[in-house]
Design an enzyme around this catalytic site. Structure first.
Site, PDB file in Angstrom:
ATOM      1  CD  GLN A   1      -7.135  -4.311   4.254  1.00 11.85           C
ATOM      2  OE1 GLN A   1      -8.218  -4.584   4.746  1.00 11.85           O
ATOM      3  NE2 GLN A   1      -6.885  -3.128   3.697  1.00 11.85           N
TER       4      GLN A   1
ATOM      5  CG  HIS B   1      -1.938   0.987   1.347  1.00 10.20           C
ATOM      6  ND1 HIS B   1      -1.697   2.295   1.674  1.00 10.20           N
ATOM      7  CD2 HIS B   1      -3.272   0.886   1.147  1.00 10.20           C
ATOM      8  CE1 HIS B   1      -2.844   2.963   1.681  1.00 10.20           C
ATOM      9  NE2 HIS B   1      -3.809   2.133   1.357  1.00 10.20           N
TER      10      HIS B   1
ATOM     11  CE  LYS C   1      -7.141   0.055   6.044  1.00 14.10           C
ATOM     12  NZ  LYS C   1      -7.727   0.447   4.761  1.00 14.10           N
TER      13      LYS C   1
ATOM     14  CB  CYS D   1      -3.479   3.403  -1.765  1.00 10.53           C
ATOM     15  SG  CYS D   1      -4.642   4.707  -1.389  1.00 10.53           S
TER      16      CYS D   1
ATOM     17  CG  ASP E   1       0.465  -1.306   6.552  1.00  8.64           C
ATOM     18  OD1 ASP E   1      -0.399  -1.342   7.450  1.00  8.64           O
ATOM     19  OD2 ASP E   1       0.315  -0.703   5.479  1.00  8.64           O
TER      20      ASP E   1
END
Lengths: 414, 142
Positions: A210, A129, A233, A372, A207
């Site tokens: 997600q 991302h 999220k 993105c 990261d």
């Protein structure tokens, strides 16, 4: 057998917690298939924030009065909740940020500027991302470090076999990778990347924006040095996220934002920094949002991360099967067993914006665009894709309405 | 919403675009890109002997139905008009012709072709692009 069976998630029942599903969109029931962009919010989270504002709100860490103490307890209680959720050795290693992007920027600036230079290598993946790509590209350019990308295989998995060659003789200092790709839904082998990074003497930045909504994130088991998450999220509010980092790294780092609360002593001549995590939390933070973040973690933990993962796995399989019935639809990404609840696809000859627009008329919300991930889109040879993504409140009927909507798209535009 | 947006005239221009192609040795040309959705439009213009009347316009590119149909409609509107006049054409003139409700995001799709045409004409005439196009700075017009 029976004793090991996990309780199954009843999405229909969970849906009743989410007021948004009472809304009609263009007169039709809402099929919300864009949870990878942001999730909807359950009553429990909305109530927790409302209750906090009505009974406990003041600025934190400042006042000596009762309300300030309640507010501080709410804010710091949320930090403990995030710490437990991530299995952090200490809640002091949890730094509140605006979102996962800001969490990564904290590392890129506050660690990267002082630890990177010519001859060093920063390694990201082609799946990344922009949040875990652009900050590293920028800091690498600023410091003179090399910026390299780990390539993908044909199914959207990371080519771990290419790591050694890619590193070459360079000093690898940072390996940055997402836990789950927001575009393809690939679940990345972060533990293996972390182990490789540490063999090379590099730090591993994960990261998990997600990942965290859909599967257990255990920062100790991952072996990462920094992990970024975001509340919005995982059923929480927007405007709050967190950075987890290993304490010795956080302590050695320079601050990121400067101002109130992050100081120890300020004189006309100089300023010394406060303790971690205060050092990284300048100014008034998103206090009620932190409380909402904690409530969201309580909510999804109560539903059960294992049950959520299993539910989305079934939805991904169902969705891929239903889309495979349409010969004019091409899907991207790994097979079901290595995929989270995300399906990117294109309809032959029809631009994703047109697909999404016509689906909107049917009450079906999907994402259309580059997600993105422009480097990845270039690799796939497409300008954009459609993306349907699922969460704990997604039911198969919504996927059926997506498929029916795609037939309508074809009827109108082909 | 979508039923209004994809009405017959839009679909006709999308499926049978007018003036699709390239003019070699065009008197004016430019290209534009919408990074949001990847729409691309190139426009080519040839002037008549007077160096002012638009004799022919063609466009190439790829993108959503709205951007491609709007550019096709623009080609129909442009032929035979004066370059200076067209370079000053207000957005609303095209939007009225398109005649569908557009969300802010889809407005950029609809106006991509007009922005590219204006860049081509102003460049050929050596005049600056009007200020009102500053609001569409997300579009990359070259």
């Amino acid at each position: 057998m029976a004793v090991t069976a996990r309780p199954k998630l009843d999405a229909q029942k969970q849906r009743a917690d989410f007021p948004i599903f009472n809304e009609l969109i263009h007169g039709k029931p809402l099929s919300f298939l864009d949870s990878a962009a942001s999730s909807q919010k359950p009553r429990q989270v909305l109530d927790a924030m409302q209750h906090f504002y009505e009974t406990s709100y003041a600025n934190v860490h400042r006042g000596v009065y009762e309300l300030a103490e309640r507010a501080t307890a709410g804010y710091e209680g949320a930090r403990e909740t995030v710490g437990r959720f991530l299995n952090a050795p200490s809640p002091r290693e949890v730094v509140f940020t605006r979102n996962a992007t800001e969490a990564i920027n904290v590392v890129a600036y506050a660690w990267g500027l002082n630890n990177l230079g010519p001859g060093d290598v920063v390694l990201v993946t082609e799946l990344e991302h922009h949040s875990n790509f652009v900050p590293w590209q920028y800091i690498a350019h600023r410091t003179g470090a090399d910026f390299r990308m780990l390539p993908l295989d044909d199914e959207g998995g990371l080519r771990l076999d290419a790591l050694d060659e890619l590193a070459g003789a360079g000093r690898v200092k940072v390996v940055a990778a997402g836990m789950v790709s927001n575009s393809l839904g690939s679940v990345n082998p972060v533990e293996k990347l972390a182990a490789w990074a540490h063999e090379r003497g590099a730090i591993m930045v994960c990261d998990a924006a997600q990942g965290a909504p859909h599967r257990v994130v255990d920062v100790q088991a991952l072996g990462a040095d920094f992990v970024a998450v975001t509340a919005h999220k995982l059923c929480g509010p927007s405007g709050i996220g967190a950075l987890w980092g290993r304490m010795e790294l956080l302590e050695a780092m320079e601050p990121f934002n400067l101002g109130g609360h992050m100081i120890s002593r300020v004189t006309f001549e100089d300023t010394s920094w406060g303790e971690v995590p205060a050092k990284f939390e300048a100014g008034t933070q998103a206090i009620a949002e932190a409380v909402g973040f904690g409530a969201a973690i309580d909510y999804i933990t109560e539903v059960g991360l294992d049950a959520i993962e299993q539910h989305e796995h079934e939805l991904a399989g169902y969705g891929l099967d239903r889309l495979a019935e349409l010969p004019w639809v091409k899907t991207y990404g790994p097979p079901t067993d290595r995929r989270a609840g995300i399906i990117s696809f294109n309809v032959d000859g029809i631009h994703p914006h047109d697909v999404a627009q016509i689906l909107d008329g049917e009450g079906v919300a999907i994402r259309a665009g580059h997600h993105c991930c422009q480097p990845l889109m270039a690799k796939l040879g497409v300008a954009a894709t459609n993306r349907a993504s699922f969460y704990l409140y997604t039911v198969t009927e919504e996927i059926d309405r997506l498929v029916a909507g795609l037939h309508k798209v074809r009827k109108i535009l082909s | 919403m979508s039923d209004q947006m994809y009405r017959e005239v839009i679909l006709d221009h999308y499926k049978n675009p007018r003036g699709h192609g390239v003019i070699e040795d065009a008197d004016a040309e430019a290209e534009g890109f919408n990074p949001l959705c990847g729409d691309e439009v190139s426009i080519y213009v040839s002037f008549a002997e007077d160096g002012e009347t638009i004799e022919d316009v063609k466009f190439s590119g790829r993108g959503c139905a709205i951007s491609q149909a709007a550019t096709s409609m623009l080609v129909d509107m442009a032929k035979g008009r004066k370059a200076t006049d067209l370079a000053q054409m207000p957005k609303d003139e095209l939007l009225e012709e398109i005649g569908i409700p557009l969300t802010p995001i889809r407005l950029k799709c609809a106006l991509l072709g007009l922005g590219v045409l204006k860049v081509a004409l102003h460049r050929a005439k050596g005049t600056p692009l009007p200020q009102e196009w500053a609001g569409l700075d997300e579009l990359e017009l070259k």
